[in-house]
Each structure stands twice: as structure tokens, then as C-alpha cells.
Design an enzyme around this catalytic site. Sequence first.
Site, PDB file in Angstrom:
ATOM      1  N   GLN A  78     -26.303 -46.461  -7.294  1.00 31.75           N
ATOM      2  CA  GLN A  78     -27.315 -45.828  -6.470  1.00 31.75           C
ATOM      3  C   GLN A  78     -27.187 -44.301  -6.580  1.00 31.75           C
ATOM      4  O   GLN A  78     -26.980 -43.787  -7.673  1.00 31.75           O
ATOM      5  CB  GLN A  78     -27.195 -46.362  -5.041  1.00 31.75           C
ATOM      6  N   THR A  80     -25.474 -40.645  -6.239  1.00 31.58           N
ATOM      7  CA  THR A  80     -24.182 -39.998  -6.097  1.00 31.58           C
ATOM      8  C   THR A  80     -24.359 -38.501  -6.281  1.00 31.58           C
ATOM      9  O   THR A  80     -25.416 -38.033  -6.716  1.00 31.58           O
ATOM     10  CB  THR A  80     -23.141 -40.555  -7.086  1.00 31.58           C
ATOM     11  N   TYR A  81     -23.330 -37.772  -5.909  1.00 34.39           N
ATOM     12  CA  TYR A  81     -23.325 -36.312  -6.046  1.00 34.39           C
ATOM     13  C   TYR A  81     -22.290 -35.904  -7.072  1.00 34.39           C
ATOM     14  O   TYR A  81     -21.195 -36.459  -7.127  1.00 34.39           O
ATOM     15  CB  TYR A  81     -23.000 -35.649  -4.697  1.00 34.39           C
ATOM     16  N   HIS A  82     -22.646 -34.929  -7.905  1.00 35.32           N
ATOM     17  CA  HIS A  82     -21.686 -34.290  -8.789  1.00 35.32           C
ATOM     18  C   HIS A  82     -21.738 -32.786  -8.550  1.00 35.32           C
ATOM     19  O   HIS A  82     -22.820 -32.223  -8.322  1.00 35.32           O
ATOM     20  CB  HIS A  82     -22.003 -34.558 -10.261  1.00 35.32           C
ATOM     21  N   ILE A 148     -17.595 -45.001  -9.614  1.00 36.41           N
ATOM     22  CA  ILE A 148     -17.712 -45.632 -10.927  1.00 36.41           C
ATOM     23  C   ILE A 148     -19.181 -45.968 -11.157  1.00 36.41           C
ATOM     24  O   ILE A 148     -19.842 -46.528 -10.293  1.00 36.41           O
ATOM     25  CB  ILE A 148     -16.889 -46.934 -11.009  1.00 36.41           C
ATOM     26  N   SER A 162     -16.136 -40.530 -11.579  1.00 34.41           N
ATOM     27  CA  SER A 162     -15.948 -39.193 -11.018  1.00 34.41           C
ATOM     28  C   SER A 162     -14.848 -39.278  -9.979  1.00 34.41           C
ATOM     29  O   SER A 162     -14.720 -40.286  -9.274  1.00 34.41           O
ATOM     30  CB  SER A 162     -17.239 -38.656 -10.391  1.00 34.41           C
ATOM     31  N   CYS A 178     -23.768 -43.858  -2.881  1.00 30.99           N
ATOM     32  CA  CYS A 178     -23.686 -45.233  -3.379  1.00 30.99           C
ATOM     33  C   CYS A 178     -24.286 -46.237  -2.405  1.00 30.99           C
ATOM     34  O   CYS A 178     -23.963 -47.434  -2.446  1.00 30.99           O
ATOM     35  CB  CYS A 178     -22.246 -45.608  -3.705  1.00 30.99           C
TER      36      CYS A 178
END
Length: 223
Positions: A78, A80-82, A148, A162, A178
Site C-alpha cells: 500500500q 509508504t514513505y521514503h 518490505i 526500507s 502500509c
Amino acid sequence: MEQGVEHCGIEWREEGEVPYREALACMEQRNAAIRHGAASELVWLLEHPPVYTAGTSARDADLLDPRFDVVKAGRGGQFTYHGPGQRIGYVLLDLARSNRDVRGFVHALEGWVIATLSDLGVTSRRAEGRIGIWTDDIDGREAKIGAIGVRVRGWVTMHGFSVNLAPDLAHFSGIVPCGITDFGVTSMARLGHEVTPVQWDAALLGRLPDFLAALNRRSEPAC
């Protein structure tokens, strides 16, 4: 994309910040090259400027505050943040060299991250029914420290994991990470472990043979 060095027959590449869309395009190209026998497998470690990425199961309702660029990633999962302070590992391997087991690959990937975190002082684990890497936060509640998300095309993997070394955790509030609302996110820094990207990458590399062994590779070069 910088040139990496070879470990265990796999190109190992460590970089700083790379824009997400640029990295995604590079992964697409490398995946195709591996499938056609024109490039070696790759583990690519890097960070991204702040970005929200949407997996194939992302729900519009989980994008709460699109303060950063939002990119459809093509991976499973779903939102996610990076961002800076978070180490990304893109793992492009040919599963035809093992047992063509996608679930086994995800399990081995989780185990690789869990073992590396342990080597750096953080006890973490899998959680039944929840993808990702989990640990106990400073308040004693369970929290996510690693994500993941993978995609497989022609039995060659893309994306990966990550791990939160020291990101701005407030940036996660723009999404439901997620799709899970009952648990928060944490980082190594929040847990009192100051780990640099160089230290993380070195510890991860030390566990590479164990990860490959978990995949039951059939033609493994000596590490």
C-alpha cells in the site's frame, strides 16, 4: 547510477540520495537486462528525497496529506514513505537460480533485515499477518522499523526493503503506512542507536551470504 563492486557474484552498489522516479526507471531497465542475460544481479542501497509511494493495493483514503510527491511504484503493498535518514535496499535477483519461490524470497529478505538489525543492537521480528519488520518502541508498544515491498517480473525481483535509521518520523503522518492504523513507526535513532548509512550497509553486506543461503541458490559463487 554509479558502478558498484561484486560480492557473491552480485553487483553491490551504495549511493546517497537518488530521486524516486529516477531510481524506479533504473530498476525497470536493470530488471529487463537481467532477464535477457545482459546484466548481473544487483543489490542497490540508497536514500530518496521525501516521497510517498503507492503500491498496487494502495487505497485513496490512506493518503491523508499529500505534502510530498506521490508516485505509483508498481510494487506490492500500500502506501509508504521514503525520505532522508531511511536506508533503501533494492534487490534485483533472478529467482530462477533458486526455487522460483516468491514467498520464500520475501521471508529471506525479512530475515536479512532482522539479522542486520540484531547485529546493530536492535531486536526485531516478523509479525503474523503483517508484512514488514517490527520491534518494541520506547513506550513498549509494537512499532514498524522496516518495510518490505517487492515485484517480480520474469522471475527477476524488483524493489525490496526500507529501514528507518533516522528519518523524520512526522513525515509518516501524511499516510496510513502500509494501511495499518493500529501500530506506529519507529527508527533506530528513536531507539537510541545512532547508525550511519555506511555502518548499515557494511552490516548488511556481512549478512549477504546468509541471505543467499536462505534462498537455496543452486549456483552460488563463493562469497
